[in-house]
Design an enzyme around this catalytic site. Structure first.
Site, PDB file in Angstrom:
ATOM      1  N   SER A 183       0.520   6.566   2.773  1.00 16.75           N
ATOM      2  CA  SER A 183       1.457   7.573   3.780  1.00 16.75           C
ATOM      3  C   SER A 183       2.924   7.837   2.939  1.00 16.75           C
ATOM      4  CB  SER A 183       1.866   6.392   4.840  1.00 16.75           C
ATOM      5  OG  SER A 183       0.869   6.269   5.593  1.00 16.75           O
ATOM      6  N   GLN A 200       0.949  -1.239  -0.197  1.00 16.18           N
ATOM      7  CA  GLN A 200      -0.092   0.163   0.302  1.00 16.18           C
ATOM      8  C   GLN A 200       1.001   1.339   0.074  1.00 16.18           C
ATOM      9  OE1 GLN A 200      -3.689   0.717   2.810  1.00 16.18           O
ATOM     10  NE2 GLN A 200      -2.401   2.009   3.383  1.00 16.18           N
ATOM     11  N   SER A 212       4.744  -1.311   3.888  1.00 13.88           N
ATOM     12  CA  SER A 212       4.769  -2.937   4.280  1.00 13.88           C
ATOM     13  C   SER A 212       4.963  -3.870   3.555  1.00 13.88           C
ATOM     14  CB  SER A 212       4.466  -3.886   5.272  1.00 13.88           C
ATOM     15  OG  SER A 212       3.885  -2.960   6.574  1.00 13.88           O
ATOM     16  N   GLU A 221     -19.855  -5.958   3.962  1.00 20.34           N
ATOM     17  CA  GLU A 221     -18.736  -6.352   4.758  1.00 20.34           C
ATOM     18  C   GLU A 221     -18.273  -7.638   5.364  1.00 20.34           C
ATOM     19  OE1 GLU A 221     -18.070  -3.386   7.720  1.00 20.34           O
ATOM     20  OE2 GLU A 221     -18.222  -1.456   5.597  1.00 20.34           O
TER      21      GLU A 221
END
Length: 680
Positions: free
Chosen positions: A425, A422, A457, A540
């Site tokens: 950030s 991902q 990560s 979900e």
């Protein structure tokens, strides 16, 4: 949220709260201040007429024929309005005797007789004796002291019933204090602003919410886990005993803390006798005194955990699983019979890997089906692989991507053929994604991305990354962001490992220098990135309910089992057992809401906050319990040194939990604004 989860339970609580408020109970309590003989006669007559104290007594004896949970919900509602008189003692006595009555009950040998000053009957542990009523700290109750008599012995069943129902009252007190503080923070102005917009107040209210949900979950579990009156199926004394000690360790200190915080939010007006807040603090303080020290409960939990007791929660599907369970069980057994190397493909093919996803990659399963699949896979010993970041990336592609993107990415990701990272950030943005600076410039056939990402990560081995980049510098911050799928083997990408406080390098910095991303790797439309980053599939995941202890809590119990800890440290371990159990119970309550067709309550929102606290505190405790050994690693044997090094690694590693995925402080802002409705 209150104790009740089902529609009927919620309606019961709402109805009784409104009824209790209509009696103006606090005015009656104030009028009787200092009168040790006050019986609150008119209020008690109304309470008897409603049958509140005998909800759990059999109908044949004039009771309501309800469960202990029904009785707890009624007491929570009454305590929310601070109904004075002997309701708690009467309810305990009604459960113990199986009939209505106005009871005073002695719970602890030599202790106070709960509501003995307003009772007409007394259930005493002592034989005979004289009672002396007292006007105590709590202006809404009249307890009594046994002046003489022969000491009896503690009755364990009586103690558990009393703590269970007292915990329900603590939940009602806690809820009123939270609501009162939030309401005041939303209207009181200082320096030209509502005080609820100040971060300090917002965080204090969010912390009150965390505690209130913990109190509610623990009180609910103590009542819900009680064996049915008269025995029979559905009861487990050991499990109930464990749940009661969790409630005792959590609920009463929690109620006092929230009552104190309520007064803090109210400020000067909260410190006046005129305001009702101190009356709730008085009730909470008295309840805590009646049930005894939380450390005593924590020590009991440690002893039980050392003996192997853990809270096991079975979700009652109320027969909704009967039609689907045989087929699901058969499928799970077929999967279990396959070689380990072939299980993943069949999990994907059957839709059992991600049953909540839409077909053909899942089953579009409703909550009941999801729970049954979890149960049967667990029973068959089939472990589903963790999708990690693919579990975030793929739902976005499923929901917003093109058919070609779904064809290209979904199944290979499920099969483990593609690894994702991902790229959200950035050094200057962190949780504030709207301020990100990575740029995407239009070029022939696609986009050129330049910028820096951080805390990424598995970037060093990822095949693809989900990346947010700014495509329109002139648009408002939230409007000019686009969601990209980035091939991590692309030219212009440099991955640099970041060594963390554990000494390892799990995170990375990722530098993008004119990285080309073709148009077919844009998800949805340019400018949709912010919306995509904040959404998930409507259907979900509903996880199977569990109240398991966490790794560090289990390690603390292991250390306690050696017999090397003193009473203080044994209690510290027990408090962590209680907190970890409550974190699991929050998930159980969320699951039950989903099964009932309702959206998640506040439990799901505070679960991360309490879960982080649990994991950080327990991992730190594990290291503390081993004294100064961590300063002398070279002087211990290999086995001890390796174990301590692993414990220290866990303590250091958990520091990231209050940062990753949104810092604790940001999440408290979100909880304050979105759940409690406080102003920005």
């Amino acid at each position: 949220m209150s104790l009740g989860i089902s529609d009927e339970q919620v309606e019961l609580g709402d109805t009784l709260r409104k009824w209790a408020a209509s009696l103006d109970p606090i005015a009656a309590a104030r009028a009787a201040e200092g009168d040790a003989g006050a019986g609150f006669g008119d209020l008690w007559s109304a309470t008897e007429e409603m049958g509140i104290a005998a909800i759990a007594a059999p109908e044949s004896a004039g009771g309501g024929g309800g469960t202990l949970l029904d009785q707890a919900i009624a007491l929570e509602a009454a305590a929310h309005e601070l109904l004075p008189g002997g309701l708690l003692g009467a309810a305990i006595g009604s459960v113990l005797t199986g009939r209505p009555g106005r009871f005073g009950v002695q719970v602890r040998t030599g202790g106070a007789v709960w509501d003995g000053g307003t009772a007409t009957e007394h259930l005493l542990l002592d034989e005979g004796g004289t009672l002396r009523a007292s006007a105590g700290v709590d202006l809404t109750s009249r307890h009594a002291r046994l002046v003489d008599g022969t000491p009896g012995r503690t009755d364990e069943a009586r103690r558990r019933i009393a703590i269970t129902l007292a915990a329900a009252e603590a939940a009602g007190v806690t809820r009123w204090c939270l609501e009162t503080a939030v309401e005041y923070a939303g209207v009181r102005e200082q320096f030209g602003r509502k005080i609820g917009s100040f971060q300090a107040i917002k965080h204090l209210c969010a912390e009150m919410l965390e505690t209130a949900e913990a109190v509610t979950a623990a009180a609910w579990d103590a009542a819900a886990s009680a064996p049915p009156a008269g025995g029979g199926d559905g009861g487990d004394e050991e499990q109930w005993a464990f749940a009661v000690e969790v409630a005792r360790a959590i609920c009463f200190d929690g109620a006092v803390d929230v009552a104190k915080s309520c007064i803090q939010v109210l400020g000067g007006i909260g410190f006046t006798f005129e305001h009702d807040a101190h009356l709730y603090l008085r009730r909470a303080t008295t309840l805590r005194a009646l049930v005894g020290p939380a450390d005593e409960a924590a020590a009991r939990l440690t002893a039980a955990a050392v003996q192997g007791v853990r809270r096991r929660v079975d979700v009652d599907l109320e027969g909704r699983d009967e039609a689907i369970r045989p087929e699901i069980r058969a499928t799970a057994q077929r999967l279990a019979a396959l070689p380990a190397a072939g299980q993943r493909a069949q999990l994907v093919e059957s839709g059992y890997l991600t049953p909540h996803w839409p077909a053909p990659f899942g089953l579009g399963a409703d909550p009941t089906t999801q729970i049954v699949i979890d149960q049967e896979l667990g029973r068959a010993g089939v472990v589903r692989p963790d999708l990690v970041i693919a579990g975030w990336a793929v739902p976005t592609i499923l929901s917003h991507g093109t058919d070609a993107q779904r064809e290209r990415f979904v199944r290979p990701s499920l099969m483990g053929e593609l690894t994702w990272c991902q790229l959200f950030s950035e050094p200057g943005s962190g949780s504030d994604l709207a301020s990100l600076r990575t740029r995407a410039v239009r070029v022939e056939g696609g986009w050129s991305l330049s910028g820096q990402k951080v805390w990424t990560s598995v970037a060093e081995r990822a095949d693809w990354g989900i990346c947010l980049a700014r495509t329109d510098a002139d648009a408002p911050q939230h409007k000019g962001i686009t969601y990209f799928l980035v091939d991590m083997k692309s030219s212009g990408i440099e991955v640099r490992p970041l060594r963390e406080i554990t000494g390892e390098a799990l995170f990375n910095e990722v530098f993008l220098d004119d990285v080309f991303v073709p148009d077919d790797c844009v998800v949805a439309e340019p400018g949709d990135g912010w919306r995509l980053a904040r959404t998930t599939l409507a259907n979900e995941r509903v996880a199977m309910a569990s109240a398991r202890l966490t790794k560090s809590v289990e390690r603390a119990v292991e250390i306690a089992s050696t017999g090397a800890l003193g009473p203080v440290d044994e209690a510290r371990v027990g408090h962590q057992v209680a907190l970890a159990t409550v974190c699991g119970l929050l998930g159980v309550r969320t699951t039950l809401r989903a099964l009932g067709g309702r959206g998640p309550g506040a439990e799901s929102s505070v679960a991360k906050l309490l879960g982080v606290r649990s994991r950080q505190e327990s991992s730190e405790l594990v290291v503390e319990l081993q004294g100064d050994a961590l300063a002398l690693l070279d002087g211990v044997d290999k086995t001890t040194g390796e174990a301590l090094a692993a414990d220290v690694w866990e303590q250091f590693n958990t520091r990231c939990l209050s940062i990753a995925g949104g810092t604790t402080q940001i999440l408290r802002n979100v909880a304050g604004e979105r759940i409690l409705g406080l102003p920005r």
